[in-house]
Design a protein around this motif. Structure first.
Motif, short mmCIF file in Angstrom:
data_model
loop_
_atom_site.label_atom_id
_atom_site.label_comp_id
_atom_site.label_asym_id
_atom_site.label_seq_id
_atom_site.Cartn_x
_atom_site.Cartn_y
_atom_site.Cartn_z
N THR A 12 0.87 -1.32 -0.12
CA THR A 12 -0.16 0.24 0.07
C THR A 12 0.76 1.12 -0.08
OG1 THR A 12 -1.85 -1.11 1.17
CG2 THR A 12 -1.76 1.03 1.25
N HIS A 13 1.90 1.26 0.79
CA HIS A 13 2.58 2.38 1.00
C HIS A 13 3.64 2.62 -0.26
CE1 HIS A 13 2.59 2.16 5.60
NE2 HIS A 13 1.65 2.41 5.12
N GLU B 174 0.95 4.30 -2.97
CA GLU B 174 0.76 5.72 -2.48
C GLU B 174 1.69 6.49 -2.99
OE1 GLU B 174 -0.13 5.24 1.57
OE2 GLU B 174 -2.35 4.99 1.20
N ASN B 175 3.18 6.03 -2.99
CA ASN B 175 4.20 6.87 -3.50
C ASN B 175 4.58 6.81 -4.82
OD1 ASN B 175 5.16 8.20 -0.90
ND2 ASN B 175 4.75 6.32 -0.20
N SER C 191 -5.47 2.43 -1.58
CA SER C 191 -4.66 3.75 -2.07
C SER C 191 -5.40 5.04 -2.29
CB SER C 191 -3.52 3.29 -3.03
OG SER C 191 -2.76 2.27 -2.46
N LYS C 192 -6.33 5.31 -1.74
CA LYS C 192 -7.36 6.34 -2.18
C LYS C 192 -6.63 7.70 -2.26
CE LYS C 192 -11.77 3.95 -0.70
NZ LYS C 192 -12.79 4.02 0.25
N LYS C 193 -5.66 7.96 -1.06
CA LYS C 193 -4.88 9.16 -1.17
C LYS C 193 -4.28 9.35 -2.59
CE LYS C 193 -1.26 11.29 1.30
NZ LYS C 193 -0.18 11.13 0.27
N ARG C 194 -3.48 8.33 -2.89
CA ARG C 194 -2.63 8.20 -4.26
C ARG C 194 -3.79 8.48 -5.38
NH1 ARG C 194 1.27 9.71 -7.67
NH2 ARG C 194 1.32 8.29 -9.50
#
Length: 278
Positions: A232-233, A236-237, A263-266
């Motif tokens: 996930t991390h 996201e990056n 990964s909604k933030k991404r």
């Protein structure tokens, strides 16, 4: 297939055999759709997980295909059986802050604490399965190149890059702790228990639970949680999904796609960056 998958299929078939014996069914030719449905209902009533029942249907389907090929039965009762739909289950994931707390939890002044720090750093740095971690041997490490190699499911080998932090803690473990644990014995496995033998899955689970408690993390954290967090991390990056598939050793990218839900933030960042009217 992996050893654990084979054992699971074997257990499914043994449970089915026990069910048939209970109802005095002595021939596979006497097994029809009604019998199979009754067995699956029993599994459901015993509160088996949907994923376990889906796997059980697969086990029986393959088994009866085999019996047909070997001409042991004349009809396949599984042709009219549909597997229950899997519920979408999003795995638990740690935040970056929680991962930092967990990685800093082991007491590295103690030999086993330093070993545990090396294990946690490695798992988060690579997304290895717990079975892959305990299976690592010294020859699998290529730390000067920043790489390790591992055997995943189905004995498929893959090579994974490893970061400086994980390399640092692995080198400390190799130089300061492993020789003490080895006690002049011979053992090619990387991670050892206090007896100098190969560390077990249960050992890693037990140590992880203790470190999670010490770190004050309230989530249900398993070794696989670190694998989920790793995937996930890096997504996201900005990592590509195909790259993550390779790193995790997934045969099918559909298995990797679950992490896109996490990964909604991404996704929001990409939308805001590229959509002309965002």
């Amino acid at each position: 297939m992996s050893h654990n998958t084979i054992v699971s299929y074997q257990n499914d078939l043994l449970q089915f055999m026990t069910f048939l014996q209970t109802f005095e069914i002595t021939s596979f030719n006497d097994v029809d759709r009604k019998v199979v449905v009754s067995f699956l209902q029993q599994e459901s009533e015993q509160k088996k997980a949907t994923s376990s029942i889906v796997r059980c249907v697969t086990s029986l389907r393959k088994f009866f295909q085999y019996l047909i090929e070997e001409e042991k039965v004349t009809a396949d009762p599984m042709q009219l059986i549909d597997a229950p739909k899997r519920r979408e289950h999003l795995p638990e994931v740690l935040s970056v802050k929680e991962v930092d707390c967990l990685l800093n939890s082991p007491d590295t002044a103690k030999p086993l604490g330093l070993r545990n720090r090396a294990i946690l750093e490695l798992m988060y740095a690579t997304g290895l399965r717990v079975s892959e971690v305990i299976g690592l041997k010294l020859a699998d490490l290529h730390l000067s190149l920043g790489l390790i190699q591992t055997l995943g499911k189905g004995q498929k080998e893959r090579i994974i890059p490893i970061g400086d932090q994980a390399i640092h803690w692995l080198e400390r473990y190799l130089n300061e702790v492993r020789p003490q644990l080895l006690k002049k014995q011979r053992n090619n496995y990387l991670f050892l228990n206090h007896h100098g033998r190969k560390l077990s899955r249960q050992g890693i689970w037990k140590n992880l639970k203790l470190e999670v408690q010490k770190a004050g993390i309230q989530k249900n954290v398993t070794p696989h949680t670190l694998r989920h967090s790793f995937a996930t991390h890096i997504l996201e990056n900005g990592a590509d999904l195909r790259v993550v598939q390779e790193l995790l050793g997934h045969a099918d990218i559909s298995t990797t796609q679950i992490y896109t839900h996490l990964s909604k933030k991404r996704l929001a960042d990409v939308y805001n960056k590229y959509h002309p009217r965002a």
